[in-house]
Design a protein around this motif. Structure first.
Motif, PDB file in Angstrom:
ATOM      1  N   SER A   9       6.929 -10.391  -2.165  1.00 25.36           N
ATOM      2  CA  SER A   9       6.488 -11.536  -2.917  1.00 25.36           C
ATOM      3  C   SER A   9       5.045 -11.708  -2.951  1.00 25.36           C
ATOM      4  O   SER A   9       4.462 -12.617  -3.553  1.00 25.36           O
ATOM      5  N   GLY A  10       4.138 -10.982  -2.182  1.00 21.86           N
ATOM      6  CA  GLY A  10       2.801 -11.023  -2.248  1.00 21.86           C
ATOM      7  C   GLY A  10       2.110 -10.564  -3.550  1.00 21.86           C
ATOM      8  O   GLY A  10       2.745 -10.214  -4.428  1.00 21.86           O
ATOM      9  N   LEU A  11       0.704 -10.662  -3.592  1.00 22.33           N
ATOM     10  CA  LEU A  11      -0.089 -10.106  -4.766  1.00 22.33           C
ATOM     11  C   LEU A  11       0.408  -8.543  -5.145  1.00 22.33           C
ATOM     12  O   LEU A  11       0.617  -8.464  -6.182  1.00 22.33           O
ATOM     13  N   ILE A  12       0.138  -7.877  -4.177  1.00 19.31           N
ATOM     14  CA  ILE A  12       0.350  -6.431  -4.473  1.00 19.31           C
ATOM     15  C   ILE A  12       1.802  -6.271  -4.511  1.00 19.31           C
ATOM     16  O   ILE A  12       2.300  -5.208  -5.342  1.00 19.31           O
ATOM     17  N   GLY A  13       2.498  -6.691  -3.603  1.00 18.28           N
ATOM     18  CA  GLY A  13       4.242  -6.206  -3.459  1.00 18.28           C
ATOM     19  C   GLY A  13       4.782  -6.656  -4.671  1.00 18.28           C
ATOM     20  O   GLY A  13       5.545  -5.783  -5.286  1.00 18.28           O
ATOM     21  N   SER A  14       4.422  -7.788  -5.313  1.00 17.51           N
ATOM     22  CA  SER A  14       5.145  -8.276  -6.581  1.00 17.51           C
ATOM     23  C   SER A  14       4.594  -7.377  -7.732  1.00 17.51           C
ATOM     24  O   SER A  14       5.435  -7.098  -8.574  1.00 17.51           O
ATOM     25  N   ALA A  15       3.555  -6.961  -7.873  1.00 16.18           N
ATOM     26  CA  ALA A  15       2.950  -5.941  -8.769  1.00 16.18           C
ATOM     27  C   ALA A  15       3.799  -4.831  -8.817  1.00 16.18           C
ATOM     28  O   ALA A  15       4.076  -4.327  -9.693  1.00 16.18           O
ATOM     29  N   LEU A  16       3.615  -4.244  -7.628  1.00 15.28           N
ATOM     30  CA  LEU A  16       4.326  -2.774  -7.301  1.00 15.28           C
ATOM     31  C   LEU A  16       5.703  -2.877  -7.879  1.00 15.28           C
ATOM     32  O   LEU A  16       6.247  -2.118  -8.371  1.00 15.28           O
ATOM     33  N   ALA A  17       6.609  -3.844  -7.362  1.00 19.78           N
ATOM     34  CA  ALA A  17       7.984  -3.873  -7.629  1.00 19.78           C
ATOM     35  C   ALA A  17       8.167  -4.015  -9.020  1.00 19.78           C
ATOM     36  O   ALA A  17       9.070  -3.317  -9.615  1.00 19.78           O
ATOM     37  N   ALA A  18       7.312  -4.767  -9.877  1.00 16.58           N
ATOM     38  CA  ALA A  18       7.672  -4.902 -11.381  1.00 16.58           C
ATOM     39  C   ALA A  18       7.242  -3.445 -11.910  1.00 16.58           C
ATOM     40  O   ALA A  18       8.011  -3.350 -12.976  1.00 16.58           O
ATOM     41  N   SER A  19       6.268  -3.017 -11.549  1.00 21.89           N
ATOM     42  CA  SER A  19       5.956  -1.487 -11.985  1.00 21.89           C
ATOM     43  C   SER A  19       6.886  -0.706 -11.810  1.00 21.89           C
ATOM     44  O   SER A  19       7.455   0.173 -12.722  1.00 21.89           O
ATOM     45  N   LEU A  20       7.375  -0.250 -10.600  1.00 19.73           N
ATOM     46  CA  LEU A  20       8.569   0.413 -10.284  1.00 19.73           C
ATOM     47  C   LEU A  20       9.870   0.251 -11.191  1.00 19.73           C
ATOM     48  O   LEU A  20      10.386   1.160 -11.852  1.00 19.73           O
ATOM     49  N   GLU A  21      10.301  -1.154 -11.149  1.00 19.70           N
ATOM     50  CA  GLU A  21      11.394  -1.639 -11.842  1.00 19.70           C
ATOM     51  C   GLU A  21      11.076  -1.252 -13.556  1.00 19.70           C
ATOM     52  O   GLU A  21      12.237  -0.877 -14.184  1.00 19.70           O
ATOM     53  N   GLY A  22       9.912  -1.546 -13.827  1.00 23.42           N
ATOM     54  CA  GLY A  22       9.621  -1.301 -15.404  1.00 23.42           C
ATOM     55  C   GLY A  22       9.945  -0.104 -15.743  1.00 23.42           C
ATOM     56  O   GLY A  22      10.179   0.290 -16.899  1.00 23.42           O
ATOM     57  N   ASP A  23       9.656   0.963 -14.866  1.00 21.51           N
ATOM     58  CA  ASP A  23      10.026   2.208 -15.070  1.00 21.51           C
ATOM     59  C   ASP A  23      11.499   2.889 -14.658  1.00 21.51           C
ATOM     60  O   ASP A  23      11.672   4.391 -14.509  1.00 21.51           O
ATOM     61  N   GLY A  24      12.234   2.052 -14.403  1.00 20.16           N
ATOM     62  CA  GLY A  24      13.684   2.367 -14.150  1.00 20.16           C
ATOM     63  C   GLY A  24      13.863   2.576 -12.729  1.00 20.16           C
ATOM     64  O   GLY A  24      15.444   3.185 -12.431  1.00 20.16           O
ATOM     65  N   HIS A  25      13.167   2.438 -11.790  1.00 16.39           N
ATOM     66  CA  HIS A  25      13.291   2.423 -10.176  1.00 16.39           C
ATOM     67  C   HIS A  25      14.035   1.328  -9.955  1.00 16.39           C
ATOM     68  O   HIS A  25      13.876   0.340 -10.310  1.00 16.39           O
ATOM     69  N   GLU A  26      14.891   1.648  -8.779  1.00 17.10           N
ATOM     70  CA  GLU A  26      15.617   0.519  -7.956  1.00 17.10           C
ATOM     71  C   GLU A  26      14.716   0.083  -6.861  1.00 17.10           C
ATOM     72  O   GLU A  26      14.390   0.794  -6.102  1.00 17.10           O
ATOM     73  N   VAL A  27      14.262  -1.238  -7.009  1.00 17.81           N
ATOM     74  CA  VAL A  27      13.473  -1.714  -5.722  1.00 17.81           C
ATOM     75  C   VAL A  27      14.685  -2.703  -4.970  1.00 17.81           C
ATOM     76  O   VAL A  27      15.088  -3.746  -5.404  1.00 17.81           O
ATOM     77  N   VAL A  28      14.302  -2.462  -3.740  1.00 14.39           N
ATOM     78  CA  VAL A  28      15.259  -3.185  -2.759  1.00 14.39           C
ATOM     79  C   VAL A  28      14.142  -4.010  -1.996  1.00 14.39           C
ATOM     80  O   VAL A  28      13.359  -3.394  -1.213  1.00 14.39           O
ATOM     81  N   ARG A  29      14.136  -5.073  -2.074  1.00  7.43           N
ATOM     82  CA  ARG A  29      13.274  -6.183  -1.473  1.00  7.43           C
ATOM     83  C   ARG A  29      13.811  -6.538  -0.181  1.00  7.43           C
ATOM     84  O   ARG A  29      15.011  -6.934   0.081  1.00  7.43           O
ATOM     85  N   LEU A  30      12.991  -5.955   0.910  1.00  7.23           N
ATOM     86  CA  LEU A  30      13.140  -6.463   2.160  1.00  7.23           C
ATOM     87  C   LEU A  30      12.722  -7.760   2.501  1.00  7.23           C
ATOM     88  O   LEU A  30      11.385  -7.917   2.731  1.00  7.23           O
ATOM     89  N   VAL A  31      13.535  -8.877   2.687  1.00  7.37           N
ATOM     90  CA  VAL A  31      13.175 -10.126   2.779  1.00  7.37           C
ATOM     91  C   VAL A  31      13.109 -10.613   4.346  1.00  7.37           C
ATOM     92  O   VAL A  31      14.141 -10.289   4.816  1.00  7.37           O
ATOM     93  N   ARG A  32      12.008 -11.180   4.655  1.00  8.89           N
ATOM     94  CA  ARG A  32      11.941 -11.861   6.045  1.00  8.89           C
ATOM     95  C   ARG A  32      13.063 -12.633   6.050  1.00  8.89           C
ATOM     96  O   ARG A  32      13.316 -13.492   5.268  1.00  8.89           O
ATOM     97  N   GLY A  33      13.725 -12.647   7.180  1.00  7.03           N
ATOM     98  CA  GLY A  33      14.819 -13.478   7.823  1.00  7.03           C
ATOM     99  C   GLY A  33      16.323 -12.987   7.114  1.00  7.03           C
ATOM    100  O   GLY A  33      17.413 -13.590   7.289  1.00  7.03           O
ATOM    101  N   GLN A  34      16.076 -12.104   6.331  1.00  6.46           N
ATOM    102  CA  GLN A  34      17.355 -11.553   5.684  1.00  6.46           C
ATOM    103  C   GLN A  34      17.635 -10.019   6.302  1.00  6.46           C
ATOM    104  O   GLN A  34      18.271  -9.746   7.133  1.00  6.46           O
ATOM    105  N   GLN A  35      16.874  -9.108   5.652  1.00  7.42           N
ATOM    106  CA  GLN A  35      16.980  -7.733   5.872  1.00  7.42           C
ATOM    107  C   GLN A  35      16.540  -7.388   7.269  1.00  7.42           C
ATOM    108  O   GLN A  35      16.509  -6.568   8.003  1.00  7.42           O
ATOM    109  N   TRP A  36      15.181  -8.218   7.484  1.00  2.00           N
ATOM    110  CA  TRP A  36      14.387  -7.964   8.759  1.00  2.00           C
ATOM    111  C   TRP A  36      13.640  -9.134   9.264  1.00  2.00           C
ATOM    112  O   TRP A  36      13.646 -10.261   8.410  1.00  2.00           O
ATOM    113  N   ASN A  37      13.174  -9.309  10.439  1.00  4.86           N
ATOM    114  CA  ASN A  37      12.527 -10.159  11.067  1.00  4.86           C
ATOM    115  C   ASN A  37      11.277  -9.592  11.548  1.00  4.86           C
ATOM    116  O   ASN A  37      11.329  -9.053  13.017  1.00  4.86           O
TER     117      ASN A  37
END
Length: 289
Positions: A9-37
């Protein structure tokens, strides 16, 4: 690829996720309080199973608050405890590649000396944090994961970070250098940051420390003039460092004003081409995005 991303959800992470998904890659967002603490240093069992890579970008903002002892501990622990947890989970799930966030703060304040990845660490607070931060990936490395420490410079984007905070002043002609403006700034555009992270994911020969900075670091005075040109406004003012020390505290300001002339030797040697290699190109792109 299936790529796990912390700090998505940060500046770099959100841009990276959008770039990867735009090229057809699957992004698994590791969210605080859900997948990890990250505070507790835990990752949900199996959360990284089946991933081809993890890009770990989460951590407490360095310049968001005055450096009290409590805040310094928070900055340190948010990087080391969380990174250890991610590295151990990568090892348990046999993740092939971990690109772990790091920073040019590793080098301390080497001044006008040009430094690349072969340069040793500094001895200030941030340098010690980065040393521990990078060491925290040891469990993944021991398990055979290829680990890249992405030592990022100051990311230039109108959407976040230092540039977003300073841009309104420059747009009305009130921008200026800090003191004499002689300290060096190691910078990179958000676009090139994302492209470099993806290059690190895709380049098996890259491992260990990799500087994510443009090939042409500049002084603060040069950066100030370039931003003035980018917004078509004069940048004639001077901000006295004493005013910043009063607002943010001496130790934090000294770190922010540390002169770092860092070059991305490993990226260049591996064939990476920057979209914005000069500060004028970089800031024109950053302010228009």
């Amino acid at each position: 690829m299936r790529v796990g991303v912390t700090g998505s959800s940060g500046l770099i992470g959100s841009a990276l996720a959008a770039s990867l998904e735009g090229d057809g890659h699957e992004v698994v967002r590791l969210v605080r309080g859900q997948q990890w603490n990250p505070d507790a240093g835990t990752v949900a069992s199996g959360a990284l199973d089946g991933l081809d890579a993890v890009v770990h970008l989460a951590g407490e903002g360095v310049a968001e608050k005055r450096w009290t002892d409590e805040q310094k501990k928070r900055v340190h622990d948010s990087r080391t405890v969380g990174t250890t947890a991610i590295a151990e989970a990568c090892a348990a799930s046999s993740v092939p590649t971990l690109v772990s966030g790091s920073a040019v703060g590793f080098y301390g304040a080497p001044g006008a000396v040009v430094v690349d990845e072969s340069h040793g660490p500094g001895d200030d607070f941030l340098a010690r944090v980065v040393v521990d931060w990078e060491a925290a990936t040891a469990p993944a490395e021991a398990a055979g994961t290829r680990v890249v420490h992405a030592r990022t410079g100051i990311v230039q984007s109108a959407r976040g970070g230092a540039l977003k905070r300073q841009l309104p002043l420059f747009k009305v002609g009130l921008g200026g250098k800090i003191g004499r403006g002689e300290f060096y700034v190691s910078w990179i555009t958000l676009d090139d940051e994302v492209r470099a992270l993806r290059f690190a994911l895709d380049t098996p020969s890259l491992r260990g420390a990799v500087n994510l900075t443009a090939p042409n670091p500049v002084t603060n005075a040069e950066w100030t003039k370039a931003l003035g040109r980018a917004v078509h406004r004069p940048a004639l003012f001077t901000v006295p460092p004493v005013a910043l020390r009063a607002a943010l505290g001496r130790e934090l300001v000294e770190s922010l004003l540390a002169s770092q002339r860092v070059v991305p030797r490993k990226l260049l040697d591996a064939g990476f081409e920057f979209a914005h290699p000069t500060i004028d190109e970089g800031l024109v792109s950053a302010v228009s995005s």
